[in-house]
Motif scaffolding. Sequence first.
Motif, PDB file in Angstrom:
ATOM      1  N   LEU A   1       0.743  -1.116   0.240  1.00 41.84           N
ATOM      2  CA  LEU A   1       0.120  -0.061   0.089  1.00 41.84           C
ATOM      3  C   LEU A   1       0.769   1.371  -0.210  1.00 41.84           C
ATOM      4  N   ARG A   2       2.108   0.980   0.528  1.00 46.41           N
ATOM      5  CA  ARG A   2       3.059   2.202   0.600  1.00 46.41           C
ATOM      6  C   ARG A   2       4.460   1.530   0.498  1.00 46.41           C
ATOM      7  N   PRO A   3       5.139   2.086  -0.636  1.00 42.01           N
ATOM      8  CA  PRO A   3       6.600   1.437  -0.602  1.00 42.01           C
ATOM      9  C   PRO A   3       7.406   1.866   0.620  1.00 42.01           C
ATOM     10  N   GLY A   4       8.430   1.705   0.959  1.00 40.31           N
ATOM     11  CA  GLY A   4       9.068   2.041   2.392  1.00 40.31           C
ATOM     12  C   GLY A   4      10.389   1.428   2.486  1.00 40.31           C
ATOM     13  N   GLY A   5      10.763   1.215   3.584  1.00 39.22           N
ATOM     14  CA  GLY A   5      12.056   0.718   4.219  1.00 39.22           C
ATOM     15  C   GLY A   5      12.422  -0.582   3.682  1.00 39.22           C
ATOM     16  N   VAL A   6      11.381  -1.395   3.721  1.00 34.41           N
ATOM     17  CA  VAL A   6      11.696  -3.019   3.258  1.00 34.41           C
ATOM     18  C   VAL A   6      11.270  -2.749   1.595  1.00 34.41           C
ATOM     19  N   THR A   7      12.508  -3.465   0.809  1.00 33.91           N
ATOM     20  CA  THR A   7      11.970  -3.062  -0.666  1.00 33.91           C
ATOM     21  C   THR A   7      11.115  -4.260  -1.137  1.00 33.91           C
ATOM     22  N   ARG A   8      10.277  -3.855  -1.991  1.00 29.51           N
ATOM     23  CA  ARG A   8       9.490  -4.979  -2.956  1.00 29.51           C
ATOM     24  C   ARG A   8      10.293  -6.351  -3.183  1.00 29.51           C
TER      25      ARG A   8
ATOM     26  N   ALA B   1      13.936  18.467  -9.290  1.00 32.48           N
ATOM     27  CA  ALA B   1      14.539  17.100  -8.933  1.00 32.48           C
ATOM     28  C   ALA B   1      14.158  16.075  -9.943  1.00 32.48           C
ATOM     29  N   SER B   2      14.749  15.026  -9.792  1.00 35.68           N
ATOM     30  CA  SER B   2      14.212  13.754 -10.904  1.00 35.68           C
ATOM     31  C   SER B   2      14.096  12.698  -9.802  1.00 35.68           C
ATOM     32  N   VAL B   3      13.171  11.615 -10.365  1.00 41.53           N
ATOM     33  CA  VAL B   3      13.094  10.435  -9.588  1.00 41.53           C
ATOM     34  C   VAL B   3      13.940   9.412  -9.983  1.00 41.53           C
ATOM     35  N   PRO B   4      14.670   8.734  -8.892  1.00 42.48           N
ATOM     36  CA  PRO B   4      15.376   7.326  -9.284  1.00 42.48           C
ATOM     37  C   PRO B   4      14.477   6.529  -9.769  1.00 42.48           C
ATOM     38  N   THR B   5      15.351   5.440 -10.402  1.00 37.52           N
ATOM     39  CA  THR B   5      14.682   4.130 -10.946  1.00 37.52           C
ATOM     40  C   THR B   5      13.859   3.542  -9.949  1.00 37.52           C
ATOM     41  N   PRO B   6      12.859   2.868 -10.050  1.00 33.91           N
ATOM     42  CA  PRO B   6      11.800   2.725  -9.146  1.00 33.91           C
ATOM     43  C   PRO B   6      12.141   0.976  -8.643  1.00 33.91           C
TER      44      PRO B   6
ATOM     45  N   LEU C   1      12.084   2.936  -5.169  1.00 36.38           N
ATOM     46  CA  LEU C   1      10.729   3.001  -5.287  1.00 36.38           C
ATOM     47  C   LEU C   1      10.280   3.874  -4.338  1.00 36.38           C
ATOM     48  N   ALA C   2      10.688   3.644  -3.002  1.00 42.64           N
ATOM     49  CA  ALA C   2       9.997   4.573  -1.872  1.00 42.64           C
ATOM     50  C   ALA C   2      10.409   5.984  -2.268  1.00 42.64           C
ATOM     51  N   ILE C   3      11.868   6.146  -2.618  1.00 36.30           N
ATOM     52  CA  ILE C   3      12.280   7.616  -2.736  1.00 36.30           C
ATOM     53  C   ILE C   3      11.268   8.395  -4.036  1.00 36.30           C
ATOM     54  N   ALA C   4      11.044   7.210  -4.962  1.00 35.27           N
ATOM     55  CA  ALA C   4      10.468   7.981  -6.021  1.00 35.27           C
ATOM     56  C   ALA C   4       8.906   8.319  -5.777  1.00 35.27           C
ATOM     57  N   ASP C   5       8.310   7.360  -4.984  1.00 36.21           N
ATOM     58  CA  ASP C   5       6.895   7.608  -4.394  1.00 36.21           C
ATOM     59  C   ASP C   5       6.892   8.984  -3.392  1.00 36.21           C
TER      60      ASP C   5
END
Length: 371
Positions: free
Chosen positions: A193-200, A308-313, A318-322
């Motif tokens: 539901l929300r990307p975060g500190g544990v990666t997908r 800014a630009s978003v990093p690759t997800p 993924l969380a940073i881009a979000d």
Amino acid sequence: MSDQPGIAPERVGLDVERAAGTLRAGGLVAFPTETVYGLGADAENVDAVERVFAVKGRPSTHPLIVHLSGARQLPDWVAEVPDAARRVADRFWPGPVTLVLRRGRRVPRAVTGGLETVALRVPDHPVARALLTAFGGGVAAPSANRFGSVSPTAAAHVGDGLGADVDYVLDGGPCAVGVESTIVDLTGAPAILRPGGVTREDLERALGCSVPVRARSAVRVPGQHPSHYAPRARVVLVEPGQVIGHAEYLAAQGRRVGVLLPPEFADGAGACAGQRVIAVPDSGAQYARRLFEFLRDFDRHECEVVVASVPTPDGLGLAIADRLRRAAGSRSQTAATPGCSAVAERGDEVFEVGGAGCFDQDEIVGTKDST
Ligand code: TXA
Ligand code: MG
């Protein structure tokens, strides 16, 4: 609510017993976790929980995470513990992942915003764990910032944002992870539901299946507001190769510009004369750890706009881009991604940035394969 700007120095410290006593008495304690600081209340004290919503300025329909001292407490708070929940808890707790499960009777509806599910996590921070152990019960805690603004990753940020509305702040130093926990819904097929500190990727390995990131869940997640995690400065997202040019363009218009310079363009910093330039760390973990601090820095330097630009997800990207997308939010129409055709904002014009290899919002959020 108090409008005092700061918090009295005697209400900040490392007195875990005092903090636990404050929770028992129905007070609010800000405490460090490995992700961000939380604004905690006794999860079973409805008045205290309601005060959290009031202090944060958060609608009462947006649920809180209940923090526990250990996975052994999980069965006390949920209707059932599915196998997937055991697997994720065994693998990642204590750590930056939150499980959404069916609510146990112990959980007041004030915590869940009326939902039949509850979000639970065991944080990985020695001070948080000491507090949770001393307190014994569940601590309902959102991030310790006003609704919609940047989450605090140091005790001083809590005081800056919430001031005297907090009864005690446990100061456990800067947060190591820096972005909030990954929220995974395990009430059905697993979904983020929300990307975060544990990666997908790590979650998928632990669960042995793909775990889509769900765009619009049936539940109300404040992080899913179009503008969230937002600094005062307007955030504009463009492709990495356009960051410097776009910043120069805005600066030439007399704007006070902040720049999050992508690592591959770090050499170009010289072109950004007079702008507040922060070179983005190469490592995703370092970037995540400092992202909110960077956004706060731009506000401190009174930048009007941040480019800014978003990093690759992938990984923490993924969380940073979000978070960057949400910081850009509805205040700008930008959604540019490396290689992605999207509308971006340049001053008052709207123009196309683009190319092939777009990851579209639905795809990263996985609505196609989620239920
Ligand atoms: O890392 C974190 O998760 C931090 C630290 C303090 O633990 N907490 C945090 O809390 O980020 P907050 O309230 O700022 O964000 C928690 C998110 C919200 O978006 C909320 O809507 C969602 O969790 N949430 C809570 N209960 C939920 C539920 N039953 N179903 C779906 N989402 C839920
Ligand atoms: Mg938050």
